[in-house]
Scaffold this motif. Structure first.
Motif, PDB file in Angstrom:
ATOM      1  N   ARG A 189      -6.322 -11.293   4.426  1.00 24.63           N
ATOM      2  CA  ARG A 189      -6.761 -11.335   5.829  1.00 24.63           C
ATOM      3  C   ARG A 189      -8.039 -12.147   5.958  1.00 24.63           C
ATOM      4  O   ARG A 189      -8.168 -13.010   6.837  1.00 24.63           O
ATOM      5  CB  ARG A 189      -6.981  -9.911   6.359  1.00 24.63           C
ATOM      6  N   GLU A 190      -8.993 -11.892   5.078  1.00 27.42           N
ATOM      7  CA  GLU A 190     -10.255 -12.619   5.148  1.00 27.42           C
ATOM      8  C   GLU A 190     -10.085 -14.105   4.833  1.00 27.42           C
ATOM      9  O   GLU A 190     -10.786 -14.939   5.398  1.00 27.42           O
ATOM     10  CB  GLU A 190     -11.287 -11.992   4.212  1.00 27.42           C
ATOM     11  N   LYS A 243      -7.562 -15.837   5.678  1.00 25.76           N
ATOM     12  CA  LYS A 243      -7.073 -16.404   6.945  1.00 25.76           C
ATOM     13  C   LYS A 243      -8.216 -16.517   7.963  1.00 25.76           C
ATOM     14  O   LYS A 243      -8.367 -17.543   8.622  1.00 25.76           O
ATOM     15  CB  LYS A 243      -5.950 -15.545   7.510  1.00 25.76           C
ATOM     16  N   GLU A 244      -9.031 -15.475   8.067  1.00 27.37           N
ATOM     17  CA  GLU A 244     -10.125 -15.486   9.045  1.00 27.37           C
ATOM     18  C   GLU A 244     -11.213 -16.497   8.696  1.00 27.37           C
ATOM     19  O   GLU A 244     -11.726 -17.180   9.577  1.00 27.37           O
ATOM     20  CB  GLU A 244     -10.744 -14.092   9.152  1.00 27.37           C
ATOM     21  N   GLU A 245     -11.586 -16.583   7.427  1.00 26.94           N
ATOM     22  CA  GLU A 245     -12.710 -17.419   7.030  1.00 26.94           C
ATOM     23  C   GLU A 245     -12.351 -18.873   6.763  1.00 26.94           C
ATOM     24  O   GLU A 245     -13.200 -19.751   6.871  1.00 26.94           O
ATOM     25  CB  GLU A 245     -13.389 -16.840   5.778  1.00 26.94           C
ATOM     26  N   GLY A 250     -15.169 -20.823   8.832  1.00 30.28           N
ATOM     27  CA  GLY A 250     -15.619 -19.975   9.933  1.00 30.28           C
ATOM     28  C   GLY A 250     -17.060 -20.242  10.259  1.00 30.28           C
ATOM     29  O   GLY A 250     -17.668 -21.191   9.778  1.00 30.28           O
TER      30      GLY A 250
END
Length: 87
Positions: free
Chosen positions: A33-34, A36-38, A82
């Motif tokens: 998940r991170e 993908k987010e970062e 990000g």
């Protein structure tokens, strides 16, 4: 590169993605998940080829995880950082 502020560990140094689990996420779910987010990079679980747990150097009685997943040159080119950190 980490932000250059005094209230975080190791300011202004290069660092790997550091994350915290949300809810009942497993360590690998959290890392994906991170990622993908970062980095705007979506990797399937099947891409993880190695993992290892380490005792935290900063937080007593905490386990840190390290995961390895190969990525392609095209994926490297598609990375979008990000807003955390300096670069």
């Amino acid at each position: 590169m980490r932000d250059d502020v005094a209230n975080i560990p190791y300011p202004a140094l290069w660092d790997l993605l550091g994350v915290g689990a949300e809810g009942d996420e497993t360590p690998v779910e959290c890392a994906l998940r991170e990622t993908k987010e970062e980095f705007a990079l979506t990797l399937p679980l099947s891409r993880i080829i190695w993992s290892r747990a380490y005792p935290s150097m900063l937080i007593e009685d905490t386990i840190n995880w390290f995961f390895v997943a190969p990525i392609t040159a095209k994926e490297i080119e598609s990375i979008e950082l990000g807003e955390e950190g300096q670069q």
